[in-house]
Each structure stands twice: as C-alpha cells, then as structure tokens.
Design an enzyme around this catalytic site. Structure first.
Site, PDB file in Angstrom:
ATOM      1  N   ASP A  89       0.989  -1.187   0.171  1.00  0.00           N
ATOM      2  CA  ASP A  89       0.064  -0.103   0.006  1.00  0.00           C
ATOM      3  C   ASP A  89       0.911   1.069   0.066  1.00  0.00           C
ATOM      4  OD1 ASP A  89      -1.815   2.181   0.588  1.00  0.00           O
ATOM      5  OD2 ASP A  89      -3.263   0.705   1.618  1.00  0.00           O
ATOM      6  N   PHE A  93      -3.725   5.586   2.342  1.00  0.00           N
ATOM      7  CA  PHE A  93      -4.962   5.661   3.172  1.00  0.00           C
ATOM      8  C   PHE A  93      -4.641   5.852   4.758  1.00  0.00           C
ATOM      9  CE2 PHE A  93      -7.533   2.994   5.730  1.00  0.00           C
ATOM     10  CZ  PHE A  93      -8.798   3.332   5.373  1.00  0.00           C
ATOM     11  N   GLN A 186     -10.534   6.825  -7.778  1.00  0.00           N
ATOM     12  CA  GLN A 186     -11.243   7.348  -6.708  1.00  0.00           C
ATOM     13  C   GLN A 186     -12.575   8.068  -7.136  1.00  0.00           C
ATOM     14  OE1 GLN A 186     -10.942   7.023  -3.379  1.00  0.00           O
ATOM     15  NE2 GLN A 186      -8.718   6.200  -3.168  1.00  0.00           N
ATOM     16  N   ASP A 263      -7.964  -7.518  -0.729  1.00  0.00           N
ATOM     17  CA  ASP A 263      -7.276  -7.635   0.355  1.00  0.00           C
ATOM     18  C   ASP A 263      -8.021  -7.012   1.546  1.00  0.00           C
ATOM     19  OD1 ASP A 263      -6.108  -4.932   1.902  1.00  0.00           O
ATOM     20  OD2 ASP A 263      -6.596  -4.653  -0.246  1.00  0.00           O
ATOM     21  N   CYS A 301     -13.283 -28.567   6.557  1.00  0.00           N
ATOM     22  CA  CYS A 301     -12.010 -27.895   6.467  1.00  0.00           C
ATOM     23  C   CYS A 301     -10.684 -28.804   6.909  1.00  0.00           C
ATOM     24  CB  CYS A 301     -12.115 -26.464   7.345  1.00  0.00           C
ATOM     25  SG  CYS A 301     -10.549 -25.627   7.202  1.00  0.00           S
ATOM     26  N   CYS A 303      -7.672 -27.575   7.570  1.00  0.00           N
ATOM     27  CA  CYS A 303      -6.625 -26.721   8.058  1.00  0.00           C
ATOM     28  C   CYS A 303      -6.039 -27.359   9.479  1.00  0.00           C
ATOM     29  CB  CYS A 303      -6.679 -25.385   8.255  1.00  0.00           C
ATOM     30  SG  CYS A 303      -7.782 -24.920   9.861  1.00  0.00           S
ATOM     31  N   CYS A 306      -8.578 -27.305  12.457  1.00  0.00           N
ATOM     32  CA  CYS A 306      -9.659 -28.061  12.194  1.00  0.00           C
ATOM     33  C   CYS A 306      -9.455 -29.506  12.337  1.00  0.00           C
ATOM     34  CB  CYS A 306     -10.385 -27.831  10.929  1.00  0.00           C
ATOM     35  SG  CYS A 306     -11.350 -26.209  10.983  1.00  0.00           S
ATOM     36  N   HIS A 332      -6.985 -21.070  10.750  1.00  0.00           N
ATOM     37  CA  HIS A 332      -8.510 -21.330  10.120  1.00  0.00           C
ATOM     38  C   HIS A 332      -8.848 -19.848   9.456  1.00  0.00           C
ATOM     39  CE1 HIS A 332     -12.263 -23.045   9.338  1.00  0.00           C
ATOM     40  NE2 HIS A 332     -12.700 -21.706   9.692  1.00  0.00           N
TER      41      HIS A 332
END
Length: 366
Positions: A89, A93, A186, A263, A301, A303, A306, A332
C-alpha cells in the site's frame, strides 16, 4: 509483471499474474501483513497456508523499522523471510486517516507519526522511492482517499489531485524493473466521477488498476453499487484490484463483477476477536455452547486447526486469553479465505461460478 487473462468476460475472470517472486493465480485474496507480518502467524505458518502474495504497508514500515534499515537488510522479502510476491500500500490511506495530525498540499502530505509524534512527509515521489527500495513486486500509486461524507466539490478537488499524483507516481517509478505499479481510481459514490477517474488512470502506464475509496464509511449498498459500476469500466487487459474489501460475500460479489484481486484485515482481525468463518456460517467461539463441543471447528476444513483441536479447546484457549487461541483462529480464518478463492477459481474454470456462489451463500446463510 505479466498478466494473462485465461477466462475473459464482463463477469467472473480467471487469470495469472507473473512476478519475479512467482505466479499469482487470480482471482486472489491477499492476507494483510501491515508490518511485514500477518498478525499471529510465523512466516513458516503463513507459507504452509499457501498464499502466493501478501500485502505490506509503506506508511507503517517507513516509520518502524525504517526504509534505510529494510534496504540494508536486503529488502522486505529477505527481512521477513518471504519468498513469494508482495504488494505494498502506498501509505495514502493511512496518512489520510490521520486527519488531525496531517496537512495536505500539492507537493504531498506533512504528518505526525502516530508512534512518537515526529514530523514526516510523503509525496508521490517519496512513496514510490520507499516502495522501490522495499523491493516489492507491486507498488501502489500515492493517492488521496476522501472520507465518506465529503461534499461533491471536495471530492472533485481531491480527485483532480489524485490524478496529478498518479502521473507523478508513474514518472517517479521510471523503468519498472522488478517493481510494477498500480493506479487507484477514486471518486466517492458519484458514478460520473468514478468514470472520469477510470478514464484518467486507465490512460496512464499502470500495470494494474485498483478501486480505492470504498469501505470508508459508506453503506454496504453504496459500496456494492460503486464496485459493480466501476469494475466493468476498468481496463480488461490489466489486473483489477478492489482495495480493503471484505467479507466472503463481498469477495463473491467482487468476482462476479470482474475483480481479480482483494485484500482485507477481516480474517485476521476477526480471528483475534474469536469470530471464525466456517462452511456453515460464522462461529463466535466465546459462546458457552462450545464449552463441551468435542467436534472440529469446521468439519469441511482440513487446516491445522480443524484437523487437530476441538471447538471446546479453542474456546478454552480464547476465554483464557492464550496466545495459541490467536494462532489457531488465524490459521483457520486465513485458510478459509484462501480455500474460498481456490474454489472460486475452479468454478470459473468449469463455467459453474454462479452455481458455486449460490451453494456457498446458502450454506453460510441458511
């Protein structure tokens, strides 16, 4: 950077972005690593989850540890031991969120550090210089992000400045080398200003174009309206990036509109608050109903979280403020987002995205 659009069209798109640090399959979700770290995860834990690109932040890293030190240590990839792609970035912002401690002028923005009050200055040239020295794969143009509620004349004035700063950002980067540059559209909630911005930014030598200034206080309906209006106007031959958005439903809506990149801090921030995304809807792990629940957080899931621990154990860790709770929860939630994007890509490839979207939404919102 090279972008290949494998499934073109006005709606859901499937593509690849080639960078010096690997290929990124799109649509893609980028975990946010503001301070060169995705919160609660080691670099190794993050790598095992499989993201092909993450996001760093220019504003925060220029303040601490500072660009001189990062460059001395070999750039952000070596600094954080991350071998895959990084997008940064521009800092715009964050600077514009410091409304009480910054001053905007045509040259750039003077602001005070939120850490120690020290004085700093960011301009398009300085932001691009920092991002280049960081060694990121994709840099963002320095723009002005108007807050929700500004009058139309204020937004128009801000928009014109963003376009001037965009041209200066392109000039500042010069020869791209390993660092590519994205522009930012913008225009607030005004369709005509968004269209004007797309035309201005799209005409410049940017490698990709982002929709900025959303999720800044407007209603969900307004955000979706601007996204759906703007996305189809963006150049078809470049990656389209929706900044700072959002929920799983938002990602599906964005893909449907033709967005390639996303994102958001939501998966990591929600994880630290005990709010977990599952294939059957959100779970607030603090709830007493999970105190004796021996089942996995999400049966659908695979992962680490889990496949190894129960809901009861996750609640126990969270209620006792154990660091492991943040780690398990973040593993997770990030895995859930990345798996969602994998499913979306497979659905686009098989021309079944609409059915995939409907089935997903019916499961999480029964």
């Amino acid at each position: 950077m090279r972008f290949t659009l494998q499934k073109p069209g006005g709606s859901a798109r499937r593509g690849q972005i080639s960078t010096a640090h690997g290929t990124i399959e799109t649509p893609v979700f980028m975990p946010v690593g503001t301070l060169a770290s995705v919160k609660s995860l080691t670099t190794d834990q993050l790598a095992r989850l499989g993201p092909e690109i993450i996001l760093n932040n220019t504003y925060h890293l220029m303040l601490r540890p500072g660009i001189d030190l990062i460059e001395q240590l070999g750039g952000v990839h070596r600094f954080q031991s991350w071998e895959r792609a990084i997008l940064s970035d521009s800092g715009g912002f964050q600077v514009f969120s410091l409304s009480k401690i910054r001053k905007v002028r045509e040259e750039g923005v003077e602001f005070r550090s939120h850490i120690d009050g020290s004085a700093h200055f960011l301009s398009p040239e300085r932001s691009i210089e920092i991002q280049r020295r960081m060694g990121v794969d994709i840099a963002m143009a320095f723009d002005e992000c108007p807050p929700y509620g500004w009058s139309r004349p204020e937004i128009e004035q801000s928009l014109d400045r963003t376009h001037r700063w965009a041209r200066r950002s392109v000039t500042a980067l010069g020869e791209k080398g390993r660092t590519s540059l994205f522009g930012i559209v913008q225009g607030g909630v005004h369709h005509d200003l968004r269209k004007r911005s797309v035309e201005e930014i799209g005409a410049l030598d940017f490698d990709g174009v982002a929709i900025g200034g959303v999720a800044v206080g407007e209603s969900k309906e307004e955000m979706l309206d601007i996204m759906r209006f703007t996305a189809p106007l963006l150049p078809e031959d470049r990656p389209r990036y929706l900044m700072g958005v959002g929920t799983p439903e938002d990602l599906l809506d964005g893909v449907e509109a033709g967005i390639d990149m996303f994102d958001c801090v939501m998966p990591t921030r929600n994880a630290r608050n005990g709010s977990l995304f599952t294939s059957e809807g959100k779970v607030s792990i603090r709830n007493a109903q999970y105190a004796a629940d021996a089942g996995p957080l999400d049966p659908g899931c695979s992962c680490l979280t889990c496949s190894t621990v129960s809901r009861a154990y996750l609640r126990h860790l969270f209620m006792n403020d154990e660091i492991a709770a943040h780690v398990y929860n973040t593993i997770h939630n990030v895995s859930f987002y990345l798996d969602l994007m994998r499913g979306i890509r497979q659905a686009i490839e098989s021309d079944s995205f609409a059915a995939f979207r409907a089935a997903f939404l019916s499961r999480i919102n029964p």
